[in-house]
Design a protein around this motif. Structure first.
Motif, PDB file in Angstrom:
ATOM      1  N   THR A  29      52.249  42.929  42.512  1.00 24.43           N
ATOM      2  CA  THR A  29      52.609  41.826  41.619  1.00 24.43           C
ATOM      3  C   THR A  29      51.420  40.902  41.368  1.00 24.43           C
ATOM      4  OG1 THR A  29      54.910  41.901  42.345  1.00 24.43           O
ATOM      5  CG2 THR A  29      54.165  39.870  41.312  1.00 24.43           C
ATOM      6  N   LEU A  30      50.577  40.731  42.374  1.00 25.04           N
ATOM      7  CA  LEU A  30      49.372  39.916  42.188  1.00 25.04           C
ATOM      8  C   LEU A  30      48.521  40.479  41.061  1.00 25.04           C
ATOM      9  CD1 LEU A  30      47.410  37.653  43.249  1.00 25.04           C
ATOM     10  CD2 LEU A  30      46.355  39.456  44.621  1.00 25.04           C
ATOM     11  N   PHE A  31      48.305  41.789  41.070  1.00 25.59           N
ATOM     12  CA  PHE A  31      47.492  42.413  40.024  1.00 25.59           C
ATOM     13  C   PHE A  31      48.231  42.418  38.693  1.00 25.59           C
ATOM     14  CE2 PHE A  31      45.164  43.877  43.679  1.00 25.59           C
ATOM     15  CZ  PHE A  31      43.855  43.965  43.220  1.00 25.59           C
TER      16      PHE A  31
ATOM     17  N   PHE B  41      40.608  55.555  37.259  1.00 18.93           N
ATOM     18  CA  PHE B  41      40.756  55.958  38.656  1.00 18.93           C
ATOM     19  C   PHE B  41      39.622  56.875  39.082  1.00 18.93           C
ATOM     20  CE2 PHE B  41      42.340  59.093  41.745  1.00 18.93           C
ATOM     21  CZ  PHE B  41      42.691  58.247  42.798  1.00 18.93           C
ATOM     22  N   ALA B  42      39.239  57.794  38.213  1.00 22.35           N
ATOM     23  CA  ALA B  42      38.139  58.711  38.540  1.00 22.35           C
ATOM     24  C   ALA B  42      36.827  57.949  38.717  1.00 22.35           C
ATOM     25  CB  ALA B  42      38.002  59.767  37.442  1.00 22.35           C
ATOM     26  N   VAL B  43      36.580  56.983  37.870  1.00 21.41           N
ATOM     27  CA  VAL B  43      35.356  56.184  37.986  1.00 21.41           C
ATOM     28  C   VAL B  43      35.336  55.406  39.299  1.00 21.41           C
ATOM     29  CG1 VAL B  43      34.095  54.230  37.011  1.00 21.41           C
ATOM     30  CG2 VAL B  43      34.986  56.009  35.502  1.00 21.41           C
ATOM     31  N   LEU B  44      36.455  54.773  39.623  1.00 23.95           N
ATOM     32  CA  LEU B  44      36.521  54.002  40.860  1.00 23.95           C
ATOM     33  C   LEU B  44      36.440  54.904  42.086  1.00 23.95           C
ATOM     34  CD1 LEU B  44      39.277  51.414  39.859  1.00 23.95           C
ATOM     35  CD2 LEU B  44      36.803  51.059  39.998  1.00 23.95           C
ATOM     36  N   LEU B  45      37.013  56.087  41.992  1.00 21.37           N
ATOM     37  CA  LEU B  45      36.910  57.041  43.093  1.00 21.37           C
ATOM     38  C   LEU B  45      35.457  57.458  43.312  1.00 21.37           C
ATOM     39  CD1 LEU B  45      38.278  58.885  45.187  1.00 21.37           C
ATOM     40  CD2 LEU B  45      38.532  60.602  43.375  1.00 21.37           C
ATOM     41  N   ALA B  46      34.732  57.676  42.202  1.00 20.34           N
ATOM     42  CA  ALA B  46      33.316  58.035  42.312  1.00 20.34           C
ATOM     43  C   ALA B  46      32.513  56.896  42.936  1.00 20.34           C
ATOM     44  CB  ALA B  46      32.761  58.389  40.933  1.00 20.34           C
TER      45      ALA B  46
ATOM     46  N   LEU C 139      45.416  48.510  34.331  1.00 20.27           N
ATOM     47  CA  LEU C 139      46.101  48.031  35.533  1.00 20.27           C
ATOM     48  C   LEU C 139      46.473  49.195  36.444  1.00 20.27           C
ATOM     49  CD1 LEU C 139      47.630  45.891  37.210  1.00 20.27           C
ATOM     50  CD2 LEU C 139      49.589  46.247  35.689  1.00 20.27           C
ATOM     51  N   GLY C 140      47.039  50.246  35.851  1.00 21.58           N
ATOM     52  CA  GLY C 140      47.434  51.397  36.653  1.00 21.58           C
ATOM     53  C   GLY C 140      46.262  52.052  37.358  1.00 21.58           C
ATOM     54  N   GLY C 141      45.114  52.158  36.675  1.00 23.05           N
ATOM     55  CA  GLY C 141      43.939  52.764  37.293  1.00 23.05           C
ATOM     56  C   GLY C 141      43.417  51.955  38.461  1.00 23.05           C
ATOM     57  N   VAL C 142      43.375  50.633  38.294  1.00 31.77           N
ATOM     58  CA  VAL C 142      42.880  49.758  39.368  1.00 31.77           C
ATOM     59  C   VAL C 142      43.813  49.803  40.573  1.00 31.77           C
ATOM     60  CG1 VAL C 142      42.441  47.368  40.001  1.00 31.77           C
ATOM     61  CG2 VAL C 142      41.602  48.244  37.820  1.00 31.77           C
ATOM     62  N   VAL C 143      45.114  49.644  40.317  1.00 33.19           N
ATOM     63  CA  VAL C 143      46.078  49.622  41.415  1.00 33.19           C
ATOM     64  C   VAL C 143      46.132  50.972  42.116  1.00 33.19           C
ATOM     65  CG1 VAL C 143      48.522  49.370  41.960  1.00 33.19           C
ATOM     66  CG2 VAL C 143      47.433  47.774  40.401  1.00 33.19           C
TER      67      VAL C 143
END
Length: 552
Positions: free
Chosen positions: A495-497, A132-137, A47-51
């Motif tokens: 809160t949605l996530f 987070f690193a994956v999503l940033l890439a 959750l933290g990585g996505v948000v």
């Protein structure tokens, strides 16, 4: 590739946007605040990585827009320095990880669970950072793809048209990959895994010996084709001897009819098989007849059906049909209409026959469902057509957020009642309950039909709503459910996530979240069925008798 604060098109290993990291850190910290359900470090990290990635995107976009407007050099990060901004972001992350244990502890305390492990913050940081690193890439890949398409478009199009066309083309490409490859691939894996699990028969598995269930002696239904949860349903539950021992007097063997998904090709054909089996077993001769819709995987909660058998002293027939292999959330995504057709076909064939029977010589007809099964059961009720010959009622447990009937009950509740246990109308048709009761609060006696909703205030599947992204829900205003931590706060988007992730981990703690306990089914069923001679002492004895029942 996302640009840095000073360069619009940096290389793959260029320094990230400082403002983007600051907003990402803030979003990560907000994601650590308490929600409805306790989250394991793995889920909290995801959750933290996505948000955080969403926060980075917002911060990066703000820098991009300010640069386009010529305001980039006036931003605060130019005054403080990039290093200072990054230092603040790191500080936010560390403080959030430190406070996260206390925040999560408040949820665990509300559920009566032990505190978090000391190593949890480390695992959260590692998982969130990696994701987070994956999503940033992936974000940088999207920007690089967009830039390349824009450069190609400029050969034949005006610059601004080429820029817009490049963005649209990149969105189409990435959307096709995500939907056509990643999402559908995951669904295929989920479907294949669910099919294999549904077909597995344990080494000690054997057809039931009872002649009162599908797959038993004399049944036209193949026990092996009932599916994993169908086999479990017909082979488990209390026997006539168990029920007689509890009541201290003779009891009947409960009738359990179940048709697996592989038994026929269409919903109508499966419903016909269930009806024929119900006729063969003399199900319409019992005092109670319950049409129960399972969850997406075909599971019927033993906490609900076993208590039903005890309360009715075995004089009950329960009929159900499988419509999917997949868990309820996945079934909704793949094909929610398939379950509706199955529920409608089963109810129609049972109800049509039931209305032809003499009123004084037919069973009392009820509906039942948990989670997606509750939603499907509600979708089959032709409310206006029931007035001439009404059924007796229904018990719907954990009605999911997509239930229009449940949404209506919440929206039109009495102003002095909370959203997590709404009081609807005068109580003559619909009443709601949770762990602490609620069915006794009413302004009028029951009418000819009794519709009972059982839900927990900490069940995210019941209270999720897309509006959580922009509006505070009523269940977070005023009086709160006892199983909801008082430290939870509504945060736009976050809160949605949070609640969305909570739905994935809402099972596992009996009596909280989406894991309904037999002890709470008992008063709900008793209010729905009004069994003759039922007393508070009977309720207490049955709760004590089934206190060790685990709904799995």
């Amino acid at each position: 590739m996302p640009p840095t604060d000073s360069h619009p098109t940096p290389g793959w290993l260029a320094r990230p946007s400082a403002i983007g990291l600051l907003v990402a850190a803030a979003f990560f910290g907000l994601s650590m605040t308490p929600s409805m359900v306790p989250r394991a470090p793995e889920m909290q990290g995801a959750l933290g990585g996505v948000v955080a990635a969403i926060g980075y995107l917002l911060g990066w976009t703000a820098v991009l827009v300010s640069g386009w407007l010529g305001l980039a050099t006036r931003g605060p990060h130019r005054q403080w320095g990039t290093g200072m901004v990054i230092a603040v972001a790191v500080g936010i992350v560390f403080i959030s990880l430190w406070m996260g244990s206390a925040w999560q502890g408040s949820v665990l305390e509300a559920w009566g669970l032990p505190p978090v492990e000391a190593s949890a913050p480390l695992w959260i940081a590692l998982i969130a950072g990696g994701l987070f690193a994956v999503l940033l890439a992936l974000g940088r890949l999207f920007v690089r793809t967009t830039a390349r398409l824009q450069r190609r478009g400029q050969r034949n199009l005006p610059p601004r048209v080429a820029q817009a066309a490049g963005i649209v083309a990149a969105l189409v490409i990435f959307g096709a990959v995500i939907e056509g490859v990643a999402l559908r691939g995951l669904l295929r894996v989920a479907d294949t895994s669910a099919r294999l699990a549904d077909a597995v028969i344990p080494p000690d598995g054997a057809p039931p010996a009872s002649p009162f269930v599908s797959g038993g002696p004399g049944s036209a239904l193949d026990w092996q084709e009932l599916g994993r949860w169908g086999r479990s349903f017909v082979a488990s539950g209390p026997t006539a001897e168990d029920i007689a021992a509890f009541w201290g007097e003779p009891a009947l063997s409960p009738i359990r009819v179940y048709v697996g998904l592989n038994a026929a090709d269409t919903p109508e054909a499966r419903a016909r098989l269930a009806f024929d089996e119900l006729i063969r077993l003399d199900g319409f001769d019992r005092a109670f007849l319950v049409v129960a819709m399972p969850t997406g995987s075909g599971w019927l909660d033993p906490g609900g059906v076993d208590t039903l058998d005890y309360i009715t002293r075995g004089d009950v027939a329960t009929v159900s049909v499988q419509y999917s292999y997949l868990p309820s959330p996945v079934s909704v995504v793949v094909d929610p209409t398939q379950g509706v057709a199955e529920a409608q076909a089963l109810f129609d064939i049972v109800y049509r026959h039931w209305t032809t029977l003499p009123v004084d010589a037919r069973p009392r007809l009820y509906l039942h469902g948990l989670s997606l099964g509750a939603f499907l059961s509600q979708e089959t009720v032709p409310m206006l057509d029931l007035y001439s010959d009404p059924i007796m009622g229904a018990l719907w447990t954990g009605s999911p957020y997509l239930s229009e009937l449940w949404q209506m009950v919440q929206a039109r509740r009495h102003a002095d009642s909370p959203a997590w246990r709404p009081r609807f109308g005068n109580g003559s048709l619909i009443r709601t309950a949770n762990q602490q009761g609620g069915l006794e609060r009413h302004d009028a006696d029951w009418g000819p039909m009794r519709f009972v909703f059982l839900q927990y205030g900490s069940d995210p599947i019941v209270f999720f709503d897309w509006s959580l992204a922009w509006a505070r829900p009523d269940w977070l205003a005023g009086e709160r459910a006892p199983d909801l931590t008082p430290q939870m706060r509504w945060i736009p988007v976050v809160t949605l996530f949070q609640v969305g992730f909570d739905m994935a981990v809402a099972l596992g703690t009996l009596g909280y979240g989406h894991d309904y306990a037999a002890q709470h089914y008992i008063p709900a069923w008793a209010e729905t069925l009004t069994p003759e001679g039922w007393t508070a002492e009977d309720e207490a004895r049955l709760i004590a008798h089934l206190s060790g029942l685990v709904p799995r």
